[in-house]
Scaffold this active site. Structure first.
Site, PDB file in Angstrom:
ATOM      1  CG  ASN A   7      -1.872   1.168   1.241  1.00  0.00           C
ATOM      2  OD1 ASN A   7      -1.694   2.203   0.476  1.00  0.00           O
ATOM      3  ND2 ASN A   7      -2.709   1.194   2.186  1.00  0.00           N
ATOM      4  NE  ARG A  90      -5.967   1.807  -0.361  1.00  0.00           N
ATOM      5  CZ  ARG A  90      -5.857   3.028   0.169  1.00  0.00           C
ATOM      6  NH1 ARG A  90      -4.724   3.471   0.644  1.00  0.00           N
ATOM      7  NH2 ARG A  90      -6.990   3.786   0.260  1.00  0.00           N
ATOM      8  CG  HIS A 179     -13.164   3.346   3.049  1.00  0.00           C
ATOM      9  ND1 HIS A 179     -14.125   4.350   3.607  1.00  0.00           N
ATOM     10  CD2 HIS A 179     -12.118   3.904   3.336  1.00  0.00           C
ATOM     11  CE1 HIS A 179     -13.367   5.296   4.529  1.00  0.00           C
ATOM     12  NE2 HIS A 179     -12.029   4.916   4.329  1.00  0.00           N
ATOM     13  NE  ARG A 240     -10.789  12.917   3.881  1.00  0.00           N
ATOM     14  CZ  ARG A 240     -10.717  11.691   3.738  1.00  0.00           C
ATOM     15  NH1 ARG A 240     -11.648  10.912   4.170  1.00  0.00           N
ATOM     16  NH2 ARG A 240      -9.406  11.016   3.561  1.00  0.00           N
ATOM     17  CD  GLU A 384      -8.983  -1.102   3.937  1.00  0.00           C
ATOM     18  OE1 GLU A 384      -9.130  -0.453   3.039  1.00  0.00           O
ATOM     19  OE2 GLU A 384      -8.650  -0.813   4.983  1.00  0.00           O
TER      20      GLU A 384
END
Ligand code: AMP
Length: 397
Positions: A7, A90, A179, A240, A384
């Site tokens: 990743n 990823r 996601h 955010r 993940e």
């Protein structure tokens, strides 16, 4: 097979070496401050964590250090590089080109480059990692696993914005969602864990971490999700803002006499529960203790977060015309029992009841709703890296 999962960010790189048969992590770690000064963290399964300061001007040196650590005589997880059968990368944005994972080829790299305008900070970094691995591990098959791919099953009524059509046809402006690897993994695990037939099920996945999104998974497919063309929309997150009235952007720019870029920086980095708590923290542990001590702003930040999550879950239950299970995952979803309970209090009308004892269990798949509850609510830790390993094996085999 032994699969190296990578990743890659612009100045960091996380990795795991996974045995696909046993699904055990053989070694893991990360490279940080690539291009600055460089440090490598390495940990073999059952071993001590080792941190070394190493000069890493580019990702190529970083990956070379990862390979050296993995094949080290004393602490390595494999005897030689030839034991690594495949690499899974990823990739953040696959646009409309990738509805599933893909074998890395020159053509595939070109298509990922074409998606870079949609994720200018992420895709180029992901590609740097792919190219560095290609150079250092020639002949080893590689697979790209996209954050957006799982959501490509959304119908136009879910992904189209109410804008002039040409914004979509000319610029690709639409909801993509993120996601996806986590939502895909958690929905499959939820069905398995509860004994549901995935192909005939209605599951809402709440991925609540520093970045947070909700996904409606019907019959194993994503039919809607809360993030949009970028990860800024939907829920109120750590820093955010989530969705806001778009006119606010111009309003802030005028009042504060700042550029649009600066406004977006506020929306991405200074908002969310961090902004709502007046800059106290984006971490739910800090906010929880501050709220308990009577900090009103922290309490309100948590209220806003839970209310927004509950509204999204409710919307997705409506569009699926019901729900079999609600699954919580990621940092907050897996660890914060108070937040889960507070969110689920909105769903008394569905006959949902939380079992406080089960809600306190951590680190494993657990059903936290009572046996009388009409809808199953569970906590399913996301993974993940394992999902990327599974996808890689499926394609390489
Ligand atoms: P993630 O982005 O999935 O790694 O989630 C990180 C976030 O999870 C942190 O910023 C915290 O807000 C939250 N978190 C992690 N551990 C806990 C915990 N034990 N209790 C409450 N929140 C937690």
């Amino acid at each position: 097979m032994k699969v190296l999962v990578i990743n890659c960010g612009s100045s960091s790189l996380k990795y795991q070496l996974i045995d696909s048969e046993s699904e055990q992590v053989l070694a893991k770690g990360l490279c940080e401050r690539i291009g600055i000064d460089g440090s490598l963290t390495y940990q073999k399964a059952g071993g001590e964590k080792e941190v070394s300061e190493l000069a890493m001007p580019t990702h190529k040196e970083a990956i070379q250090f990862v390979i050296d650590a993995l094949t080290n005589d004393k602490t390595g997880a494999v005897a030689s590089l030839s034991e690594i059968d495949a690499v899974g990368h990823r990739i953040v944005h696959g646009g409309e080109k990738f509805a599933s994972s893909a074998i890395v080829t020159d053509e595939m790299i070109k298509e990922v480059e074409e998606c870079s305008s949609l994720a200018p900070l992420h895709n180029p970094a992901n590609l740097i990692g792919i190219r560095a691995c290609q150079e250092l591990m020639p002949g080893v098959p590689m697979v790209g696993v996209f954050d957006t791919a799982f959501h490509q099953s959304m119908p136009p009524k879910a992904f189209m914005y109410g804008l002039p059509r040409r914004m979509y046809t000319d610029y690709g402006i639409r909801k993509y969602g993120f996601h996806g690897t986590s939502h895909s993994f958690v929905s499959k695990e939820t069905a398995k864990f509860l004994g549901l037939d995935l192909e005939n099920s209605k599951i809402v996945v709440a991925h609540l971490g520093n970045g947070a999104s909700i996904c409606a998974v019907k019959d194993g497919k994503s039919i809607d999700t809360s993030m949009g063309m970028t990860p800024l929309s939907g829920l109120v997150m750590g820093t955010r803002s989530g969705s806001i009235d778009p006119s606010i952007l111009e309003f802030i720019a005028e009042r504060e006499n700042i550029s649009l870029e600066q406004v977006l920086n506020i929306l991405n980095k200074e908002s969310g529960v961090y902004g709502l708590s007046d800059g106290l923290s984006s971490d739910f542990r800090d906010l929880g203790s501050a709220a308990e001590e009577g900090n009103k702003a922290a309490e309100e930040a948590l209220d806003v977060f839970c209310y927004r999550v509950a509204k999204h879950i409710g919307k997705y239950i409506t569009v699926m015309n019901g729900v079999d299970a609600i699954a919580f995952t990621a940092g907050i979803g897996e660890n914060d029992k108070d937040t889960r309970k507070k969110i689920m209090e909105y769903f008394g009308y569905l006959g949902i009841e939380i079992d406080d004892e089960k809600n306190s269990i951590r680190g494993e798949n657990v059903k936290i709703s009572t046996d009388d509850s009409k809808v199953a609510v569970c906590v399913i830790p996301t993974n993940e890296e394992l999902m990327i390993c599974r996808e890689t094996v499926a394609l390489v085999k």
